[in-house]
Scaffold this motif. Sequence first.
Motif, mmCIF file in Angstrom:
data_model
loop_
_atom_site.group_PDB
_atom_site.id
_atom_site.type_symbol
_atom_site.label_atom_id
_atom_site.label_comp_id
_atom_site.label_asym_id
_atom_site.label_seq_id
_atom_site.Cartn_x
_atom_site.Cartn_y
_atom_site.Cartn_z
ATOM 1 N N GLY A 346 6.299 50.415 -27.613
ATOM 2 C CA GLY A 346 5.242 50.733 -28.572
ATOM 3 C C GLY A 346 4.522 49.515 -29.117
ATOM 4 N N VAL A 347 4.550 48.427 -28.364
ATOM 5 C CA VAL A 347 3.912 47.177 -28.802
ATOM 6 C C VAL A 347 2.510 47.088 -28.173
ATOM 7 C CG1 VAL A 347 4.051 44.659 -28.589
ATOM 8 C CG2 VAL A 347 6.102 45.986 -29.124
ATOM 9 N N PRO A 348 1.504 46.711 -28.967
ATOM 10 C CA PRO A 348 0.124 46.632 -28.449
ATOM 11 C C PRO A 348 -0.061 45.398 -27.573
ATOM 12 C CG PRO A 348 0.191 45.894 -30.724
ATOM 13 C CD PRO A 348 1.575 46.371 -30.405
ATOM 14 N N MET A 349 0.286 45.555 -26.311
ATOM 15 C CA MET A 349 0.546 44.393 -25.465
ATOM 16 C C MET A 349 -0.702 43.862 -24.770
ATOM 17 S SD MET A 349 3.459 43.018 -25.198
ATOM 18 C CE MET A 349 3.900 41.484 -24.414
ATOM 19 N N GLY A 350 -0.919 42.582 -24.965
ATOM 20 C CA GLY A 350 -1.885 41.834 -24.177
ATOM 21 C C GLY A 350 -1.140 40.782 -23.375
ATOM 22 N N VAL A 351 -1.855 40.099 -22.494
ATOM 23 C CA VAL A 351 -1.222 39.053 -21.687
ATOM 24 C C VAL A 351 -2.156 37.851 -21.596
ATOM 25 C CG1 VAL A 351 -0.283 38.433 -19.423
ATOM 26 C CG2 VAL A 351 0.089 40.742 -20.320
ATOM 27 N N ASP A 352 -1.606 36.680 -21.887
ATOM 28 C CA ASP A 352 -2.301 35.440 -21.558
ATOM 29 C C ASP A 352 -1.966 35.126 -20.108
ATOM 30 O OD1 ASP A 352 -3.401 32.949 -21.292
ATOM 31 O OD2 ASP A 352 -2.654 32.184 -23.221
ATOM 32 N N VAL A 353 -2.860 35.502 -19.222
ATOM 33 C CA VAL A 353 -2.691 35.289 -17.776
ATOM 34 C C VAL A 353 -2.998 33.818 -17.522
ATOM 35 C CG1 VAL A 353 -3.587 35.933 -15.514
ATOM 36 C CG2 VAL A 353 -3.353 37.670 -17.299
ATOM 37 N N CYS A 354 -1.970 33.024 -17.289
ATOM 38 C CA CYS A 354 -2.227 31.581 -17.317
ATOM 39 C C CYS A 354 -1.237 30.790 -16.467
ATOM 40 C CB CYS A 354 -2.185 31.085 -18.767
ATOM 41 S SG CYS A 354 -0.579 31.238 -19.573
ATOM 42 N N TYR A 355 -1.551 29.517 -16.284
ATOM 43 C CA TYR A 355 -0.676 28.620 -15.518
ATOM 44 C C TYR A 355 -0.955 27.179 -15.905
ATOM 45 C CZ TYR A 355 -4.762 27.752 -12.488
ATOM 46 O OH TYR A 355 -6.005 27.416 -12.001
ATOM 47 N N THR A 356 -0.013 26.328 -15.556
ATOM 48 C CA THR A 356 -0.169 24.899 -15.779
ATOM 49 C C THR A 356 -0.328 24.215 -14.428
ATOM 50 O OG1 THR A 356 2.214 24.590 -15.645
ATOM 51 C CG2 THR A 356 1.288 24.964 -17.832
ATOM 52 N N ASN A 357 -0.730 22.957 -14.460
ATOM 53 C CA ASN A 357 -1.011 22.269 -13.196
ATOM 54 C C ASN A 357 0.240 21.889 -12.425
ATOM 55 O OD1 ASN A 357 -3.792 22.406 -13.231
ATOM 56 N ND2 ASN A 357 -3.945 20.665 -14.619
ATOM 57 N N HIS A 358 1.421 21.969 -13.053
ATOM 58 C CA HIS A 358 2.613 21.675 -12.258
ATOM 59 C C HIS A 358 3.281 22.942 -11.746
ATOM 60 C CE1 HIS A 358 4.106 22.154 -16.284
ATOM 61 N NE2 HIS A 358 5.298 21.642 -16.095
ATOM 62 N N ALA A 359 2.690 24.109 -11.984
ATOM 63 C CA ALA A 359 3.183 25.354 -11.396
ATOM 64 C C ALA A 359 2.525 25.560 -10.028
ATOM 65 C CB ALA A 359 2.867 26.526 -12.307
ATOM 66 N N GLU A 360 3.231 26.261 -9.157
ATOM 67 C CA GLU A 360 2.687 26.563 -7.828
ATOM 68 C C GLU A 360 1.815 27.807 -7.958
ATOM 69 O OE1 GLU A 360 3.149 24.803 -4.940
ATOM 70 O OE2 GLU A 360 4.135 23.309 -6.195
ATOM 71 N N ALA A 361 0.671 27.628 -8.579
ATOM 72 C CA ALA A 361 -0.210 28.767 -8.845
ATOM 73 C C ALA A 361 -1.639 28.264 -8.927
ATOM 74 C CB ALA A 361 0.175 29.441 -10.159
ATOM 75 N N ASP A 362 -2.588 29.176 -8.725
ATOM 76 C CA ASP A 362 -3.985 28.784 -8.835
ATOM 77 C C ASP A 362 -4.822 29.975 -9.290
ATOM 78 O OD1 ASP A 362 -4.312 30.402 -6.602
ATOM 79 O OD2 ASP A 362 -4.420 28.736 -5.197
ATOM 80 N N GLN A 363 -6.137 29.803 -9.271
ATOM 81 C CA GLN A 363 -7.039 30.841 -9.774
ATOM 82 C C GLN A 363 -6.876 32.165 -9.022
ATOM 83 O OE1 GLN A 363 -7.701 29.483 -12.674
ATOM 84 N NE2 GLN A 363 -9.856 30.022 -12.605
ATOM 85 N N ASP A 364 -6.563 32.103 -7.737
ATOM 86 C CA ASP A 364 -6.383 33.348 -6.978
ATOM 87 C C ASP A 364 -5.209 34.155 -7.532
ATOM 88 O OD1 ASP A 364 -8.490 32.756 -5.293
ATOM 89 O OD2 ASP A 364 -7.222 31.796 -3.788
ATOM 90 N N ASP A 365 -4.128 33.457 -7.891
ATOM 91 C CA ASP A 365 -2.980 34.167 -8.472
ATOM 92 C C ASP A 365 -3.367 34.832 -9.788
ATOM 93 O OD1 ASP A 365 -0.874 33.383 -6.546
ATOM 94 O OD2 ASP A 365 -1.263 31.373 -7.296
ATOM 95 N N MET A 366 -4.183 34.123 -10.572
ATOM 96 C CA MET A 366 -4.597 34.673 -11.863
ATOM 97 C C MET A 366 -5.529 35.874 -11.660
ATOM 98 S SD MET A 366 -2.867 32.783 -13.888
ATOM 99 C CE MET A 366 -1.659 32.518 -12.572
#
Lengths: 455, 277
Positions: A346-366
């Motif tokens: 019952g929590v009004p949930m949002g998400v900060d869809v995010c990453y840092t530069n030392h994570a194996e992630a990029d804009q496509d993942d977001m």
Amino acid sequence: MSPDQLKTLLAEASPARSGDFLAGVAAESQEARVKAQRRLADTGLADILQTPLIDPEEDEVQRLILDQHDDAAFRPISAFSVGELRDFLLTDEATPEAIAALKWALTPEMVAAVSKICRNQDLIAIAKKRPVVTKFRTTVGLPGRLSVRIQPNHPTDDAKGVAASILDGLAFGCGDAVIGINPATDSPSAMRRLLELIEDLRLRLGCPVQSCVLAHVTTAIDCMSRGAPVDLVFQSIAGSEKANASFGIDLAMLKEAQDAAKSLKRGTIGTDVMYFETGQGAALSANAHFGIDQQTMEARAYAVARAFDPLLVNTVVGFIGPEYLYDGKEITRAGLEDHFCGKLLGVPMGVDVCYTNHAEADQDDMDNLLTLLGVAGVNFVMGVPGSDDVMLNYQSTSYHDAAYVRRALDLRPAPEFEAWARDVGIFDERGFLRPEASRGDTGLLARSKLLEAAE
Amino acid sequence: MTGRGDGEGRMNDATTPPLPVDGTDHPLKRLRAFTEARIGLGRRGAGLPTAAHLDFAEAHAKARDAVHSSFATEAIAAALEDAGFATIAADSRAGDRATYLKRPDLGRLLADASRQALAAAPGGPFDVALVVADGLSATAVNAHGATVATGILAALPDDWRIAPVVIASGARVALSDPIGEALRAKIVLMLIGERPGLSAANSLGAYLTFGPGPGRSDADRNCVSNIRPGGLRPEIAGAKLAGLVVRAAELGLSGTRLKDDADDRIAEGEARPQLPG
């Protein structure tokens, strides 16, 4: 079952992520993980209820979880195993009303357990059936709507720099969740200055939004006592008393802040005055996880959140770094889990869809996670100019991303904000963004008088 | 930001509709003077104009390359030894880069062989030990590490006992503690590559620890960050950092109390600490 046995079972059943390996609680092999998932699926919800993971004597969050539980609401599902709860939630009998009725029957450990035996599509399908609607000056979380926080951070809290980022966001139809600034300096005077900046802009533009400066809760309490225009009170929270202590807070402090903010009566259509942020790994990083896996600890933070009727809660899913969530796959999974667990509680949930530069992630993942969350009915996401937070040095979703996902999934802003944005010419009658202003037509900018001030 | 990514000539083509406003002709353009934020980029539908999209991609690519760049330990050692300073290599227990990223705890522990080598360094105990470490951007340390280190060493008092410069691979900030302990150094100053941002992938941080050893936390250290061309310039950072080291020795402490007292000296280039672990 002993608390240690349940901790081990939950941890070993958790889909793989670096933070659980760092903590030394992850399953030893993929096969061991699935075997744990089978045993967890066969575990009764009543067994979980009767096995507090942390001694209530030493943890006020555990006491809160036990106090929140509603036996009467639990009765219809009290004989369910975790697997049977998953099966039920997927059926058409589990209507939005039926799932909402379980709000105080479900504990964080139960929803964490069921999430661990869900695929991503289950997390999306079930969460989509559980809207959580909150109100202050806008209505956030209605089905078919997606709200956006404008996050206009600046490394020195420069007023014109912050205002410029806000105006850019408003012109994209963002800001209906909150205009929320992470201040570079956590002090009452800095907080007040930023609050008055947003207040001035809000009143000048006649725009139905709420403001928040994401300083420590004690800073907000101080500001309120001096008459500053505080709409929402922010605080980072976590799933154990010890982890909350590492943030310098306890439950009594949150209650004091909530009472103070409500007493200002600044909301026009609602009294939800709290804004919380969470994130998997926060408890482990404070060595306050009690041997519990990071996803279960995260769900326990939502028990704290829902005790204070927040307008907004978001997990900051990729901020903490690759030692907790290593790559795009782990960040995606965690974002969907957090949204699912929050909504079921019952929590009004949002998400900060995010990453840092030392994570194996990029804009496509977001892009992928943002789209999945849009389908799942996430209440709000962040809007950072060009995805680049120049104060916190990480990448989140942008104003462009918000416009993309609204268009691609036919999602609209909060109704009060949408009406305003149509009146001032940001959206057309269909709710589409109008073509951008040219140099001669500065619309919002002119009304904000910011351009003249900047000359 | 570069200019528009679309050919200007197309604007005159009667069969091609004119492009909407973008970053070079945007009402918010004048406000960019007040923020580094990526405002007023323009849009194509909801999407980014091509040039803005590729600007971001390039900045992220530089940051990613910096995280995974190799640490030029031999070149840094050669530069220091050419300047007349001894060096010694050390490794954390992290091993490869993926493990380093996933297991910050291992980056804070010294490999056994390195502990023995440091403990055997002649001339100890020392007044100060400098550590040049890869951290999250070997790019930064490769570029400025030797420059800053020689600047510090040249500015320290002549009568101090100075340890060989430790060139530490797979290091987190807290590796300062076992290094300082093994060398029996009163003070450790670590120069370490900071987590790359989109605006700069070559920024060095300096972390000072008085009395390095078990139980030290971030609060016990002082941080001077953003050492790079365009931030605190590497050529002048050495003298500033040496001043901070001397101050810590005089007061016999590091951390919050030193910072409060010495803000004026280290104000330039000072930022909120961004510990790479």
